[in-house]
Scaffold this active site. Structure first.
Site, short mmCIF file in Angstrom:
data_model
loop_
_atom_site.label_atom_id
_atom_site.label_comp_id
_atom_site.label_asym_id
_atom_site.label_seq_id
_atom_site.Cartn_x
_atom_site.Cartn_y
_atom_site.Cartn_z
CG ASP A 2 5.18 -4.94 8.10
OD1 ASP A 2 6.29 -5.51 8.11
OD2 ASP A 2 4.18 -5.38 8.69
CG HIS A 19 -2.00 -0.98 1.25
ND1 HIS A 19 -1.78 -2.33 1.26
CD2 HIS A 19 -3.35 -0.81 1.26
CE1 HIS A 19 -2.95 -2.97 1.27
NE2 HIS A 19 -3.92 -2.06 1.27
CG HIS A 31 1.09 -3.59 6.90
ND1 HIS A 31 1.89 -4.64 6.47
CD2 HIS A 31 0.27 -3.30 5.87
CE1 HIS A 31 1.56 -4.95 5.23
NE2 HIS A 31 0.57 -4.16 4.84
#
Length: 280
Positions: A238, A194, A234
């Site tokens: 990350d 993302h 997450h």
């Protein structure tokens, strides 16, 4: 008379031999000179060391004009002290995550309101589709493949890293059927696609002077990161690595395209230009 001549001839022969021996000795000395004193060589090396020439004004100049490396040097010393003195997290405990600590209030709100969690997840999915649409648009419509190549590099590397080290799902994870990937399917935690995808799109927007879009994507990326931490979707690492990955793979894609252009130019000079090159 003959004896004198023989004596003169013998003396000449001896002198000739001595001269030859002397020349050979000198030639040998030239080939194998006496080694210099190693200690004097080291002293000469140390005396020419750069730091011995530093002055107070040099230090002040570095501190004022190169403050960022100085800040990183302080960070190195600080985190060395932290690393060597902290208590390790035992294997029986969940990982410590500073992002989870900062978003505890948001996590409690989303946990108590599944509908709000679904709304934010749906909005995040829309943002991911915006990233994907823009990256594909730059190639299919504008004919600029750099962002697409960056995304391909990034997601391939993400798959390798995510499969190689499969992190446990964070405790308190709040899933949603409308979150990307839609349908509560499994996903890799490390690293965040993302965040990386948003960075790749934002960097391309900056190259094209689309500053408004770039700042909008950056703001949405920050909100996305906060939501991912709040839902425990997450770990902080990350997201941090996803941010760096966006920059790294954009740079690699740029280098790949530069090399491709050089090859195309070379082939065109040699009369072997291809009509199927994606790089104009």
């Amino acid at each position: 008379m003959n004896g004198g001549a023989a004596s003169s001839s013998g003396d000449a022969t001896v002198l000739k031999r001595r001269h030859t021996t002397t020349n050979q000795t000198n030639h040998s000395n030239q080939k194998n000179p006496m080694p210099k004193n190693s200690s004097s060589s080291l002293c000469s090396l140390y005396s020419s060391a750069s730091f011995l020439k530093w002055t107070i004004s040099d230090v002040v100049h570095v501190a004022t004009h190169h403050w960022m490396p100085c800040l990183f040097a302080c960070g190195l010393l600080f985190f060395m002290a932290v690393e060597y003195t902290l208590f390790m997290v035992p294997s029986s405990s969940p990982p410590f995550d500073l992002g989870f600590v900062f978003t505890r209030s948001l996590h409690r709100v989303l946990e108590s309101s599944p509908q709000l969690n679904n709304v934010l997840a749906a909005l995040n999915t829309v943002f991911v589709l915006m990233q994907t649409s823009y990256i594909l648009w730059t190639w299919f419509i504008e004919g600029r493949p750099r962002a697409t190549i960056s995304a391909l590099f990034m997601f391939t590397c993400r798959g390798i890293c995510g499969y190689s080290t499969q992190l446990p799902l964070p405790q308190g994870f709040l899933g949603s059927g409308v979150d990307f990937p839609v349908g509560n399917v499994s996903f890799f935690l490390f690293f965040s696609g993302h965040v990386a995808g948003s960075v790749i799109a934002s960097l391309d927007m900056r190259r094209m002077n689309r500053w408004g879009l770039a700042w909008t994507f950056d703001l949405l990326n920050v909100l996305q990161a906060v939501r991912l931490l709040g839902t425990r979707g997450h770990y902080t690492i990350d997201l941090a690595v996803g941010l760096g990955a966006g920059y790294i793979f954009d740079s690699l894609a740029g280098k790949y395209l530069e090399d491709s252009k050089l090859k195309i130019a070379k082939n065109s000079v040699n009369g072997h230009a291809s009509k199927h090159d994606l790089v104009a």
